[in-house]
Design an enzyme around this catalytic site. Structure first.
Site, short mmCIF file in Angstrom:
data_model
loop_
_atom_site.label_atom_id
_atom_site.label_comp_id
_atom_site.label_asym_id
_atom_site.label_seq_id
_atom_site.Cartn_x
_atom_site.Cartn_y
_atom_site.Cartn_z
N GLY A 109 -14.80 36.80 57.10
CA GLY A 109 -14.94 35.63 57.95
C GLY A 109 -16.36 35.08 57.93
N SER A 110 -16.81 34.62 59.07
CA SER A 110 -18.09 33.90 59.12
C SER A 110 -19.31 34.78 58.90
CB SER A 110 -18.21 33.17 60.45
OG SER A 110 -17.27 32.12 60.52
N THR A 111 -19.16 36.10 58.90
CA THR A 111 -20.32 36.93 58.53
C THR A 111 -20.71 36.66 57.08
OG1 THR A 111 -18.91 38.83 57.94
CG2 THR A 111 -19.79 38.76 60.19
#
Length: 486
Positions: free
Chosen positions: A217-219
């Site tokens: 995801g956004s990591t």
């Protein structure tokens, strides 16, 4: 010699040749296979009849062997079994060993090549052979904090010393009690194993290292931002296109921001602000501008695609897809599509940024000692790669500080400590499942001592009440506080 005697002698000689050949084949060629065959009871008794060395954390044995009055002579037992099961694994008469019990088996049972002199000394003195102990890098306070903070949620936590690569915490939930599998009652051990195979949440899986790997995801936006900074095409102040909805090329699909939010005024935002609020549309467009090859190359510098990694437990490689079209490049830049990562991998991303761009090789074993406490092996921290330049690392650090100070990662704030972090809420690809909640961070930002990654399976929800910043960040905060002694 008449003809019948000559023929008989030839047959006898031939039989001796076949006999010697068969014996040689069994005793030399097939020796290893026969010795390692699970049906070879003598091998089982021989292995369990040795004083297996302990596994030690913080000066206390978390796995040890004690003499018992049965055919196997020694019983393996595990202190705080569930807490450390993803680290120790188990040693069983039914299924042998897993995790460190398997990866360091030759050291623990005293048969490693490095222990030859010790075995020779025992032979000369008549001393009963014993296995060596292995002392781990695990910080017991950080391990307990990760376990407690994760609570009843499914997921994993990994913490690293960014300057050395030493693993300070490694937790996977749900877990199991290795003592149930270490019993000398083969029926009971097998029943326990079968029950764990069918248990909800797959407790035998090491979710921190081996699987399942997760969409980060956004990591992953840290890697996308790193690729942009390294290319020279962007700085933290660069203005990015950030519409509320981004149409994707070659398709009717679009990318929207999480919860339908806007990233900035006028459909634009800076790179720093895009990371701070985790703007999907800005990073999707940035991924399209950079291209899949740039994203793949940058991810590999952080450790993606490494299928030889061991800590010494074998690590499942994290992946960036080989062939990606334009729409899926946009999703890949957000850590979706076919991008997959372990929690260890995302801890490595933060650790490299914390360590001025230098990624150290993760490891679990600090010291190996003989039964006489002589040091056989000591950890030698080694660089794995230069993931980014020190300048890029400093820029990423400052942007990650903004995430925690005034962005999506506020739940990781610690009084008196500057924390650098990145949230993530990763779609699983199944509409009926909630997203995975992620958080990765390091602290203190100006003199890092710990980097951490947390994933909570299906811990997110549509809306703003359960995301990586709400669910996973508090877990990371607890681990950081434990390492720093807060």
């Amino acid at each position: 010699m008449n003809t019948p005697l000559r023929r008989l002698a030839t047959v006898v000689v031939a039989m001796f040749v076949v006999l010697m050949g068969g014996a040689t084949w069994v005793q030399f060629v097939q020796a290893d296979a026969l010795n390692n065959d699970g049906r070879n009871v003598r091998t089982l008794y021989r292995e369990f009849g040795r004083a297996r060395g302990p596994i030690v954390v913080g000066g206390e044995a978390i796995a040890s062997s004690a003499p018992v009055d049965d055919a196997f002579k020694y019983q393996r037992s595990y202190a705080n079994g569930e807490l450390y099961a993803p680290v120790t694994g188990f040693y069983s008469i039914v299924h042998r060993g897993t995790m460190l019990e398997q990866a360091e088996n030759d050291v623990l049972n005293g048969q490693a090549d490095s222990l030859f002199l010790s075995r020779l000394q025992d032979l000369i003195t008549g001393k009963q052979p014993q296995g060596s102990s292995i002392e781990l890098t695990i910080n017991p306070a950080a391990q307990q904090a990760a376990w407690d903070a994760l609570g009843d949620q499914r997921g994993a936590v990994v913490a690293l010393d960014p300057t050395t690569g030493a693993i300070l915490a490694l937790v996977s939930k749900p877990s199991y009690d290795p003592n149930q599998l270490a019993t000398h009652d083969s029926a009971a051990a097998n029943a326990a194993y079968q029950a764990l195979l069918g248990a909800e949440g797959d407790p035998l899986e090491n979710k921190a290292l081996q699987g399942p790997t997760y969409p980060p995801g956004s990591t992953f936006k840290l890697i996308t931002a790193a690729a942009a900074l390294e290319s020279g095409r962007a700085t933290p102040e660069s203005v990015l296109t950030a519409p509320d909805e981004l149409p994707l090329p070659q398709t009717s699909a679009t990318v929207k921001n999480y919860g339908g939010s806007s990233c900035g005024s006028g459909g634009q935002t800076t790179l720093a602000d895009a990371l701070r609020v985790s703007c999907n549309t800005a990073f999707a467009q940035l991924g399209l501008d950079l291209g899949a090859d740039a994203l793949r190359e940058q991810s590999e510098k952080f450790g993606f695609g490494n299928d030889e990694q061991r800590v010494p437990i074998k690590v499942e490689p994290s992946e960036f897809p080989d062939e990606v079209n334009a729409p899926n490049t946009a999703f890949s830049a957000l850590g979706q599509y076919s991008v997959r990562a372990t929690p260890l991998q995302m801890a490595m991303v933060s650790a490299a940024i914390a360590n001025e761009g230098e990624l150290m090789t993760p490891y679990l074993v600090q010291t190996v000692r003989t039964a006489d406490l002589d040091v056989v092996r000591e950890a030698d921290p080694r660089r794995l790669s230069q993931a980014v330049s020190p300048t890029t690392a400093a820029a990423l650090r400052d942007m990650m500080v903004g995430v925690v100070q005034n962005g999506s990662g506020k739940a990781a704030q610690i009084s008196g400590v500057q924390v650098a972090g990145k949230t993530g809420t990763a779609q699983t690809g199944r509409e009926e499942e909630s997203p995975h909640a992620w958080f990765t961070a390091f602290a203190p930002a100006d003199a890092p001592r710990v980097a951490v990654a947390v994933v909570v399976e299906n811990g997110g929800s549509v809306g703003n009440e359960a995301t990586g910043g709400k669910v996973a960040a508090p877990v990371a905060k607890a681990v950081i506080e434990a390492v720093l002694g807060q």
